[in-house]
Design a protein around this motif. Structure first.
Motif, short mmCIF file in Angstrom:
data_model
loop_
_atom_site.label_atom_id
_atom_site.label_comp_id
_atom_site.label_asym_id
_atom_site.label_seq_id
_atom_site.Cartn_x
_atom_site.Cartn_y
_atom_site.Cartn_z
N ASP A 1 -6.46 -3.86 2.69
CA ASP A 1 -6.48 -5.32 2.71
C ASP A 1 -6.84 -5.83 4.11
OD1 ASP A 1 -4.20 -5.04 4.29
OD2 ASP A 1 -2.83 -5.33 2.59
N ASP A 2 -6.74 -7.15 4.30
CA ASP A 2 -7.15 -7.75 5.57
C ASP A 2 -6.29 -7.31 6.73
OD1 ASP A 2 -9.11 -9.09 4.19
OD2 ASP A 2 -7.92 -10.91 3.89
N GLN A 3 -5.04 -6.90 6.43
CA GLN A 3 -4.14 -6.41 7.48
C GLN A 3 -4.26 -4.91 7.73
OE1 GLN A 3 -2.94 -8.71 5.04
NE2 GLN A 3 -3.43 -10.25 6.62
N GLY A 4 -5.18 -4.25 6.99
CA GLY A 4 -5.38 -2.83 7.17
C GLY A 4 -4.47 -1.96 6.35
N ALA A 5 -3.62 -2.57 5.52
CA ALA A 5 -2.71 -1.79 4.67
C ALA A 5 -3.45 -1.35 3.42
CB ALA A 5 -1.50 -2.63 4.29
#
Length: 330
Positions: free
Chosen positions: A182-186
């Motif tokens: 996702d956008d947070q890198g998760a």
């Protein structure tokens, strides 16, 4: 148990396990004081390792001693054997002593028996190309380790693309993980679909098994093309030959037993050392129209090829020449 023996020809997986064991053993602030890697060309390497294992670590954490690429599983001088028998039972919990080797330890040797008494053995052998179920399981374990969820079809496609190459497997999973986040890198919660694998992973269809099928079909041009592509993809010629020999040996067994009137697939599977009897049907279909003498001659040529390669013959021209001769048998 503070003593380990890692062996196998899957260098990437073995070294990955070494790094994990080292990281869990050493205190990062004291690692430079407590880590010793002893290479095979070091003078009195085994003696150094045993002495270091008995040394108290500096500061915090434990001492980590790695005797790399050791030959103690194949041959062991008497003086080293004597020292191991004296030292191994006394290695303190403050030390971790690791032996690694690409070769399988010889279970008949006294040194191997002694090591098995005191050490934990772990195997890191490369899976054979026909061990498709195990290769898929390996893909699933690696994906789980890197927190990437895969749809079953995606795991199958990735296994087909990378085969038993664990280095490429982890590189591809790392690439897929970066994409499937996702956008947070998760990592995303939903499983990655096979379409993404098809887009991002190059599927190499050139395999030694396809080469064997081209040879038994007598298609010289296709066999030469596949052999050239395998070498271009950095597949060692001797590994290609080993796969071909294994496949042609199974075909020969199936052909001979069929010619003798054997119809029991379980009996054929046992004689040909085929773990899954269901494979016998496909092997019978592949050798239909081939005489045992043809398969036997092909195997003889493969053994000549193996001999030449082991004596240092140029890989490309030697392999291509023999591919023409083998395909001409059919």
């Amino acid at each position: 148990m503070p003593i380990y023996f890692f062996w196998g020809n899957d260098e990437f997986r073995l070294k990955k396990a070494v790094v994990m064991l080292r990281s869990s053993t050493l205190d990062s602030d004291w690692a430079s004081f407590n880590y010793d890697r002893i290479d095979p060309d070091a003078a009195n390497g085994p003696m150094q390792a045993l002495n270091q294992a008995m040394t108290t670590p500096f500061g915090f954490g434990k001492r980590f001693i790695w005797l790399a690429d050791t030959s103690l599983g194949q041959r062991c001088p008497e003086e080293i054997m004597t020292e191991m028998a004296r030292t191994l039972p006394l290695v303190p919990e403050t030390s971790v002593l690791l032996f690694t080797s690409a070769n399988k330890p010889d279970g008949r040797l006294k040194s191997t028996k002694l090591l098995k008494t005191h050490a934990e053995f772990r195997e890191f052998a490369t899976l054979a190309p026909w061990q498709t179920d195990q290769i898929v399981d390996q893909v699933k374990r690696a994906a789980q380790e890197m927190n990437l969820r895969l749809k079953p079809q995606a795991a199958d496609l990735l296994a087909e693309a990378v085969g038993a190459d664990t280095r490429r497997l982890y590189n591809e999973i790392e690439k897929l993980s970066l994409y499937w986040s996702d956008d947070q890198g998760a990592p995303k919660t939903e499983p990655l679909p096979p379409e993404i694998v098809s887009q991002l992973v190059t599927v190499s269809t050139q395999t030694s098994f396809q080469l064997s099928e081209a040879l038994i079909a007598g298609t010289v041009d296709q066999a030469l093309s596949l052999a050239t592509d395998l070498l271009a993809n950095n597949e060692p010629a001797l590994r290609v030959v080993a796969t071909l020999v294994g496949q042609f040996r199974r075909w020969l067994w199936v052909s001979v037993l069929e010619a003798e009137g054997e119809r029991d697939v379980n009996a054929i599977a046992k004689a040909a050392e085929i773990n899954n009897p269901k494979r016998v049907y496909f092997l019978q279909k592949q050798v239909r129209g081939c005489a045992p003498a043809q398969l036997q001659r092909a195997l003889e040529l493969m053994l000549e090829l193996e001999y030449s390669l082991k004596r240092g013959a140029p890989e490309t021209i030697t392999l291509q020449t023999k591919m023409i001769e083998i395909a001409s048998c059919f």
